[in-house]
Design an enzyme around this catalytic site. Structure first.
Site, PDB file in Angstrom:
ATOM      1  N   ASP A   1     -25.093  19.962 -53.069  1.00  0.00           N
ATOM      2  CA  ASP A   1     -24.545  20.532 -54.471  1.00  0.00           C
ATOM      3  C   ASP A   1     -23.743  21.718 -54.097  1.00  0.00           C
ATOM      4  O   ASP A   1     -22.523  21.772 -54.871  1.00  0.00           O
ATOM      5  CB  ASP A   1     -25.662  21.008 -55.370  1.00  0.00           C
TER       6      ASP A   1
ATOM      7  N   THR B   1     -23.475  13.229 -61.917  1.00  0.00           N
ATOM      8  CA  THR B   1     -23.414  11.736 -62.105  1.00  0.00           C
ATOM      9  C   THR B   1     -23.677  11.660 -63.775  1.00  0.00           C
ATOM     10  O   THR B   1     -23.127  10.545 -64.355  1.00  0.00           O
ATOM     11  CB  THR B   1     -24.478  11.315 -61.402  1.00  0.00           C
TER      12      THR B   1
ATOM     13  N   GLU C   1     -26.367  13.136 -50.477  1.00  0.00           N
ATOM     14  CA  GLU C   1     -27.261  13.083 -51.339  1.00  0.00           C
ATOM     15  C   GLU C   1     -28.118  11.742 -51.367  1.00  0.00           C
ATOM     16  O   GLU C   1     -29.255  11.492 -51.581  1.00  0.00           O
ATOM     17  CB  GLU C   1     -26.910  13.168 -52.810  1.00  0.00           C
TER      18      GLU C   1
ATOM     19  N   ILE D   1     -21.016  12.064 -55.906  1.00  0.00           N
ATOM     20  CA  ILE D   1     -20.512  12.568 -57.325  1.00  0.00           C
ATOM     21  C   ILE D   1     -21.427  13.524 -57.760  1.00  0.00           C
ATOM     22  O   ILE D   1     -22.637  13.514 -57.861  1.00  0.00           O
ATOM     23  CB  ILE D   1     -20.784  11.401 -58.048  1.00  0.00           C
ATOM     24  N   ASP D   2     -21.091  14.862 -57.849  1.00  0.00           N
ATOM     25  CA  ASP D   2     -21.712  15.814 -58.532  1.00  0.00           C
ATOM     26  C   ASP D   2     -21.361  16.048 -59.946  1.00  0.00           C
ATOM     27  O   ASP D   2     -20.360  16.293 -60.345  1.00  0.00           O
ATOM     28  CB  ASP D   2     -21.258  17.103 -57.821  1.00  0.00           C
TER      29      ASP D   2
ATOM     30  N   ASP E   1     -21.594  15.395 -51.396  1.00  0.00           N
ATOM     31  CA  ASP E   1     -22.083  15.056 -52.661  1.00  0.00           C
ATOM     32  C   ASP E   1     -21.123  13.998 -53.259  1.00  0.00           C
ATOM     33  O   ASP E   1     -19.875  14.273 -53.794  1.00  0.00           O
ATOM     34  CB  ASP E   1     -22.391  16.291 -53.642  1.00  0.00           C
TER      35      ASP E   1
END
Ligand code: IPD
Ligand code: CA
Ligand code: CA
Length: 272
Positions: free
Chosen positions: A222, A99, A77, A96-97, A94
């Site tokens: 994602d 955030t 990302e 941090i999915d 990802d």
């Protein structure tokens, strides 16, 4: 399965082992991470945040992967994609999915690592960082949460289904070809929940804690790990218009606990 089997598939076992230790390491760092105001920035607007820790986690994952497998592509990302150097394998990261959850609650966020050979899934890992719950699946080998095999629920009747969606605004309020059907669906199911992480919500369907998932916008990083976990747990996913979920492009997503429920929701609520 025997490790030799993985070897015949061209290094999937080594990649899985690397991803497994890297995701646990990333989680341990994120659990102790503290955020200062200056470490939070807006990307496209106030509902689209990035932090120092998103960038740092992805940087570190990329470094680990590219040192071990320099010919693999990496799509994440926070940095431009690194192109396929000839191996045909692509990683979807990802860091941090969720955030917004990381910033506001410091829970309900995940690290997500999906690995594909072209359009063929190899494995997916999703770490619910604060719960220290690691969801994983190797293609053809089933899905796991920690040491426990997971399966989707067997619920079938629409009024018993729990629907999860990461973006209430986009799913129900913004104009879309499916909006009227989705609002009707929201009234017909047992309830609607929003956790705020595509990866964790898809894993909730995989683990039988929810039965349906809908996203109007979801990017490869994602969902490309969690969709493997969902499929291995017995679930089904497609675009909201019924077309196959693409591997490389942003997409809508309809996921369900079974192919049967998936087909019925498409026909009854998505205009198919
Ligand atoms: C977002 C989360 C959110 C979803 C967004 C995603 P991020 O990812 O999964 O729940 O509604 O569409 O972009 O930005 O937290 O990695
Ligand atoms: Ca995300
Ligand atoms: Ca992210």
């Amino acid at each position: 399965m025997e490790r030799s089997g993985y070897h015949r598939r061209g290094g999937a076992a080594e990649r899985f082992d690397l991803a497994h230790s890297a995701i646990l390491r990333a989680g341990a760092i994120l659990r102790t991470a503290r955020l200062e105001a200056g470490n939070i920035q807006e990307k496209t607007g106030h509902q689209d945040l990035v932090t120092y820790w998103d960038k740092e986690t992805e940087r570190s994952l990329r470094q680990t992967i590219s040192e071990a497998f320099p010919q693999d592509a990496i799509v994440g990302e926070e940095y431009p994609a690194a192109l396929d150097g000839g191996s045909g394998v692509s990683w979807y990261l990802d860091p941090i999915d969720g955030t917004t959850n990381f910033v506001s609650q410091h829970r309900n966020y995940a690290v997500s690592i999906g690995c594909w050979r072209g359009e063929a899934p190899l494995f997916g890992l999703v770490l619910d960082v604060e719960r220290q719950a690691l969801y994983s699946a190797v293609s053809g080998e089933g899905a796991w949460c920690g040491g426990k095999a997971i399966r989707t629920s067997s619920r079938d009747t629409t009024s018993r289904l729990l629907l999860t969606t990461p973006g209430v605004l986009h799913t129900f309020l913004r104009p879309s070809p499916q909006r009227d059907g989705l609002i009707r669906l929201a009234g017909d199911v047992r309830g609607v929940r929003s956790l705020g992480s595509v990866a964790l919500e898809l894993c909730a369907v995989a683990a039988g804690e929810a039965d349906l998932f809908i996203a109007l916008r979801s990017s490869p990083w994602d969902h490309n790990a969690a969709r493997i976990i969902l499929a291995e747990a017995g679930g089904m996913a497609s675009r909201l218009d019924g077309a196959p979920l693409p591997v490389m492009e942003r997409s809508t997503v309809l996921a369900a606990n079974s192919a049967q429920v998936h087909k019925r929701i498409l026909m009854d609520y998505c205009g198919l």
